[in-house]
Scaffold this motif. Structure first.
Motif, PDB file in Angstrom:
ATOM      1  N   TYR A 234      55.798 102.068  26.525  1.00 52.13           N
ATOM      2  CA  TYR A 234      54.761 102.410  25.545  1.00 52.13           C
ATOM      3  C   TYR A 234      55.270 103.229  24.372  1.00 52.13           C
ATOM      4  CZ  TYR A 234      53.649 105.958  29.279  1.00 52.13           C
ATOM      5  OH  TYR A 234      53.667 106.901  30.271  1.00 52.13           O
ATOM      6  N   TYR A 235      56.445 103.799  24.481  1.00 56.18           N
ATOM      7  CA  TYR A 235      57.039 104.439  23.298  1.00 56.18           C
ATOM      8  C   TYR A 235      57.404 103.364  22.261  1.00 56.18           C
ATOM      9  CZ  TYR A 235      57.278 108.842  25.873  1.00 56.18           C
ATOM     10  OH  TYR A 235      56.951 109.975  26.570  1.00 56.18           O
ATOM     11  N   PHE A 236      57.965 102.257  22.727  1.00 59.68           N
ATOM     12  CA  PHE A 236      58.281 101.153  21.814  1.00 59.68           C
ATOM     13  C   PHE A 236      56.989 100.584  21.223  1.00 59.68           C
ATOM     14  CE2 PHE A 236      62.287 101.374  24.063  1.00 59.68           C
ATOM     15  CZ  PHE A 236      63.231 100.926  23.148  1.00 59.68           C
ATOM     16  N   HIS A 237      55.994 100.424  22.084  1.00 60.39           N
ATOM     17  CA  HIS A 237      54.714  99.843  21.669  1.00 60.39           C
ATOM     18  C   HIS A 237      54.074 100.675  20.545  1.00 60.39           C
ATOM     19  CE1 HIS A 237      50.577  98.269  22.303  1.00 60.39           C
ATOM     20  NE2 HIS A 237      50.205  99.537  22.320  1.00 60.39           N
ATOM     21  N   ALA A 238      54.040 101.994  20.696  1.00 54.96           N
ATOM     22  CA  ALA A 238      53.411 102.854  19.684  1.00 54.96           C
ATOM     23  C   ALA A 238      54.229 102.842  18.398  1.00 54.96           C
ATOM     24  CB  ALA A 238      53.288 104.284  20.218  1.00 54.96           C
ATOM     25  N   SER A 239      55.542 102.912  18.535  1.00 52.97           N
ATOM     26  CA  SER A 239      56.395 102.922  17.353  1.00 52.97           C
ATOM     27  C   SER A 239      56.209 101.643  16.535  1.00 52.97           C
ATOM     28  CB  SER A 239      57.856 103.085  17.791  1.00 52.97           C
ATOM     29  OG  SER A 239      58.713 102.619  16.779  1.00 52.97           O
ATOM     30  N   LEU A 240      56.221 100.501  17.216  1.00 56.35           N
ATOM     31  CA  LEU A 240      56.075  99.224  16.506  1.00 56.35           C
ATOM     32  C   LEU A 240      54.736  99.142  15.780  1.00 56.35           C
ATOM     33  CD1 LEU A 240      57.707  96.931  19.201  1.00 56.35           C
ATOM     34  CD2 LEU A 240      58.416  97.030  16.801  1.00 56.35           C
ATOM     35  N   ALA A 241      53.705  99.724  16.372  1.00 54.00           N
ATOM     36  CA  ALA A 241      52.381  99.680  15.746  1.00 54.00           C
ATOM     37  C   ALA A 241      52.327 100.554  14.489  1.00 54.00           C
ATOM     38  CB  ALA A 241      51.310 100.127  16.736  1.00 54.00           C
ATOM     39  N   LEU A 242      53.243 101.530  14.388  1.00 51.17           N
ATOM     40  CA  LEU A 242      53.198 102.477  13.264  1.00 51.17           C
ATOM     41  C   LEU A 242      54.346 102.264  12.279  1.00 51.17           C
ATOM     42  CD1 LEU A 242      52.190 105.670  15.281  1.00 51.17           C
ATOM     43  CD2 LEU A 242      50.774 104.457  13.613  1.00 51.17           C
ATOM     44  N   GLY A 243      54.931 101.085  12.299  1.00 52.17           N
ATOM     45  CA  GLY A 243      55.957 100.789  11.296  1.00 52.17           C
ATOM     46  C   GLY A 243      57.389 100.915  11.797  1.00 52.17           C
ATOM     47  N   GLY A 244      57.572 101.256  13.084  1.00 48.46           N
ATOM     48  CA  GLY A 244      58.910 101.291  13.651  1.00 48.46           C
ATOM     49  C   GLY A 244      59.448  99.884  13.766  1.00 48.46           C
ATOM     50  N   PRO A 245      60.748  99.746  13.917  1.00 46.17           N
ATOM     51  CA  PRO A 245      61.755 100.800  13.975  1.00 46.17           C
ATOM     52  C   PRO A 245      62.255 101.228  12.594  1.00 46.17           C
ATOM     53  CG  PRO A 245      62.808  98.685  14.319  1.00 46.17           C
ATOM     54  CD  PRO A 245      61.344  98.411  14.126  1.00 46.17           C
ATOM     55  N   ASP A 246      61.584 100.726  11.524  1.00 47.06           N
ATOM     56  CA  ASP A 246      62.062 101.085  10.184  1.00 47.06           C
ATOM     57  C   ASP A 246      61.557 102.448   9.757  1.00 47.06           C
ATOM     58  OD1 ASP A 246      63.490  98.662   9.672  1.00 47.06           O
ATOM     59  OD2 ASP A 246      61.531  97.686   9.722  1.00 47.06           O
ATOM     60  N   ARG A 247      60.819 103.068  10.627  1.00 46.98           N
ATOM     61  CA  ARG A 247      60.269 104.365  10.348  1.00 46.98           C
ATOM     62  C   ARG A 247      60.367 105.104  11.673  1.00 46.98           C
ATOM     63  NH1 ARG A 247      53.883 104.894   9.538  1.00 46.98           N
ATOM     64  NH2 ARG A 247      53.829 106.712   8.195  1.00 46.98           N
ATOM     65  N   SER A 248      60.749 106.351  11.627  1.00 48.91           N
ATOM     66  CA  SER A 248      60.848 107.055  12.892  1.00 48.91           C
ATOM     67  C   SER A 248      59.523 107.742  13.207  1.00 48.91           C
ATOM     68  CB  SER A 248      62.087 107.948  12.839  1.00 48.91           C
ATOM     69  OG  SER A 248      61.791 109.249  13.030  1.00 48.91           O
ATOM     70  N   VAL A 249      59.225 107.887  14.485  1.00 48.03           N
ATOM     71  CA  VAL A 249      57.928 108.400  14.940  1.00 48.03           C
ATOM     72  C   VAL A 249      58.193 109.582  15.865  1.00 48.03           C
ATOM     73  CG1 VAL A 249      55.870 107.784  16.304  1.00 48.03           C
ATOM     74  CG2 VAL A 249      56.851 106.111  14.740  1.00 48.03           C
ATOM     75  N   SER A 250      57.279 110.566  15.892  1.00 49.32           N
ATOM     76  CA  SER A 250      57.406 111.695  16.828  1.00 49.32           C
ATOM     77  C   SER A 250      56.368 111.577  17.938  1.00 49.32           C
ATOM     78  CB  SER A 250      57.191 113.017  16.094  1.00 49.32           C
ATOM     79  OG  SER A 250      58.215 113.228  15.154  1.00 49.32           O
ATOM     80  N   PHE A 251      56.690 112.146  19.088  1.00 48.40           N
ATOM     81  CA  PHE A 251      55.777 112.100  20.235  1.00 48.40           C
ATOM     82  C   PHE A 251      55.596 113.490  20.825  1.00 48.40           C
ATOM     83  CE2 PHE A 251      57.447 107.796  20.011  1.00 48.40           C
ATOM     84  CZ  PHE A 251      56.318 107.014  20.240  1.00 48.40           C
ATOM     85  N   SER A 252      54.366 113.786  21.221  1.00 45.80           N
ATOM     86  CA  SER A 252      54.094 115.004  21.977  1.00 45.80           C
ATOM     87  C   SER A 252      53.572 114.586  23.353  1.00 45.80           C
ATOM     88  CB  SER A 252      53.044 115.847  21.241  1.00 45.80           C
ATOM     89  OG  SER A 252      52.668 116.952  22.046  1.00 45.80           O
ATOM     90  N   VAL A 253      54.160 115.147  24.409  1.00 46.97           N
ATOM     91  CA  VAL A 253      53.920 114.619  25.749  1.00 46.97           C
ATOM     92  C   VAL A 253      53.476 115.737  26.709  1.00 46.97           C
ATOM     93  CG1 VAL A 253      54.921 113.255  27.617  1.00 46.97           C
ATOM     94  CG2 VAL A 253      55.774 112.961  25.286  1.00 46.97           C
ATOM     95  N   PRO A 254      52.223 115.686  27.175  1.00 46.70           N
ATOM     96  CA  PRO A 254      51.766 116.635  28.198  1.00 46.70           C
ATOM     97  C   PRO A 254      52.635 116.462  29.451  1.00 46.70           C
ATOM     98  CG  PRO A 254      49.919 115.392  27.267  1.00 46.70           C
ATOM     99  CD  PRO A 254      51.170 114.733  26.794  1.00 46.70           C
ATOM    100  N   THR A 255      53.293 117.541  29.861  1.00 44.54           N
ATOM    101  CA  THR A 255      54.374 117.393  30.836  1.00 44.54           C
ATOM    102  C   THR A 255      54.145 118.228  32.088  1.00 44.54           C
ATOM    103  OG1 THR A 255      55.901 117.062  29.000  1.00 44.54           O
ATOM    104  CG2 THR A 255      56.878 117.605  31.123  1.00 44.54           C
TER     105      THR A 255
END
Ligand SMILES: *Cc1c(COP(=O)(O)O)cnc(C)c1O
Length: 466
Positions: A234-255
């Motif tokens: 799902y990291y790939f899935h979210a990135s692709l939806a937001l313009g990745g991989p040509d744009r880098s994306v940040s993630f915050s993860v409840p851990t």
């Protein structure tokens, strides 16, 4: 693909054996010997794929020695078809360039469905071929138990016994476990607390003689590699939806156990451009204290509004340490043995390196409540307390507003109605349609004393072919 232990002294195994094993024989956790790496061009070519097609591309290198491609594709189609949204993991916008990735559209309303729906199918597939049977034994303080039960309900080669502390899990969480029907599903309510349950599970893995050699135990907690693997997707899935991989994306993860965020670290290692990875913890903040002060020290457990992150140590952190120590299993073993005795620190240059990989923040109950209320006032959107911690940490740690910030939405707010109420939001979160009659369904569970002989005897007598 071969898998090796983080403590360096157990035999390397193939995917099938890793799937069926809990801890490695040397006490370590299994990790792939090497990771697949995808080029930007490859990742770019995945735009527009369905979740299940993308999942195949990301995960197949990990399983290819064990499962033919067509079988794995069919398994993934079936797995992600049970989710109640076309995108499987939809993105919801909170603010300018700020998003929540909703990972709670599965049967039990928490992100654990992504891995456990697949794990149940993988287990049954491999066991069918081997003509074997396993007993899953697990302890839960809430979300893992129901996701594991849902994941295994249709398995013919698996019996599942989940121990929960009697009268100490929320009613929604209990009903999600105890209303699932199936002759291979067994809920045990232990007259004790979560630690008592977990202690009995651990001891039973250590000595399985109570099963009389007729079957063996399998693990469904996040020490099982297959769970981590499924969460990379799902990291790939979210990135692709937001313009990745040509744009880098940040993630915050409840851990909590460091499983979910470790999957994000792996996605980055596999070639996905990820800018920041934020470790978001509650007051049980061993990881945040380590990241901010290079001191790894256990403290007593605190009960918070986000119970699925109430842990003292994060078991999957060991997998990261293995990389930080240049995959030197002996060094990891020594460090973790010392950590049992008292606080430990790591070499300064390694600590500086890990601080480049992750940001972190600890969020207390008040800030959790405030965040639930603020987001509701702003957007009429309800966060569950775990996701709220992620959103708060994302806002504290964010460095570049031009980079999309995605918080992993780890649970549906209707799983935690009391936390929502405490935040002062007047609306009550509604359970989605498929669970709307949860409070009318018939429950089945057995209450047992906090006594390992009693619990083991119950299991020995009740698994299917006993
Ligand atoms: C399990 C869980 C977490 C923590 O995930 P880890 O992989 O253990 O870090 C966070 N939020 C929810 C709702 C969970 O169920």
């Amino acid at each position: 693909m071969r898998y090796i232990s983080t403590r360096g002294a157990a035999p390397a195994l193939g995917f099938e054996d890793v799937l069926l094993t809990g801890l490695a024989t040397d006490g370590g956790l299994y990790v792939p010997e090497s990771l697949p790496h995808f080029t930007l061009e490859e990742i770019r070519s995945w735009r527009g794929l369905s979740y299940s097609e993308l999942a195949f591309n990301v995960m197949y290198p990990f399983v290819e020695d064990a499962i033919p491609a067509a079988d794995f594709r069919a398994m993934l189609d079936e797995t992600y078809d049970v989710f109640t949204h076309g995108a499987v993991a939809p993105l919801v916008q909170l603010d300018s360039n700020e998003w929540v990735l909703e990972l709670f559209r599965g049967p039990t309303l928490a992100f654990k469905d992504f891995a456990l729906q697949l794990l149940g199918r993988l287990l049954d597939y491999v066991l069918e071929r081997r003509n074997q049977h396993v007993v899953i034994m697990g302890a839960t303080s809430g979300d893992t138990g129901s996701a594991a039960i849902e994941g295994c309900r249709r398995c013919t080669h698996v019996d599942i016994f989940i121990l929960h502390p009697h009268e100490r899990v929320s009613e929604v969480q209990r009903r999600q476990m105890t209303t699932v029907k199936g002759d291979n599903i067994h809920n045990i309510a232990v007259r004790g607390n979560f630690d008592d349950c977990q202690r009995m599970v651990k001891a039973s893995f250590g000595d399985q003689s109570f099963l009389g050699g007729k079957t063996q135990l399998a693990a469904v907690n996040s020490i099982n590699w297959a769970r981590i693997m499924a969460q990379i997707v799902y990291y790939f899935h979210a990135s692709l939806a937001l313009g990745g991989p040509d744009r880098s994306v940040s993630f915050s993860v409840p851990t909590g156990n460091f499983g979910d965020i470790f999957a994000g670290y792996l996605a980055r290692q596999m070639g996905l451009p990820i800018n920041q990875l934020v470790i978001a913890t509650n007051r049980n903040d061993i990881l945040h204290r380590f990241m901010s002060g290079n001191r790894y020290e256990q403290k007593t457990l605190e009960h918070t509004l986000s119970p699925s992150m109430d842990i003292m140590v994060s078991s999957n952190f060991e997998r990261l340490l293995f990389d930080l120590y240049g995959r030197d299993g002996a060094a990891v073993k020594e460090l973790l043995e010392n950590a049992q005795k008292g606080p430990v620190s790591i070499d300064d240059y390694r600590w500086k390196h890990v601080r480049k990989l992750f940001d972190s923040a600890a969020v207390d109950d008040k800030a959790t409540s405030d965040t639930i209320r603020e987001i509701y006032q702003q957007n009429e959107y309800l966060l569950d307390p775990h996701t709220a911690i992620g959103v708060k940490a994302a806002r504290e740690c964010r460095r570049d507003r031009s980079v999309p910030m995605v918080t992993l939405g780890t649970a549906h707010p209707a799983k935690f109605p009391d936390a929502v109420k405490q935040s002062g939001v007047a609306v009550k979160p509604q359970l989605p349609g498929h669970l709307s009659d949860l409070f009318e369904r018939e429950e089945a569970f057995t209450v047992l004393d906090d006594d390992i002989a009693t619990v083991q005897q119950f299991i020995a007598e009740h698994w299917k072919h006993a």
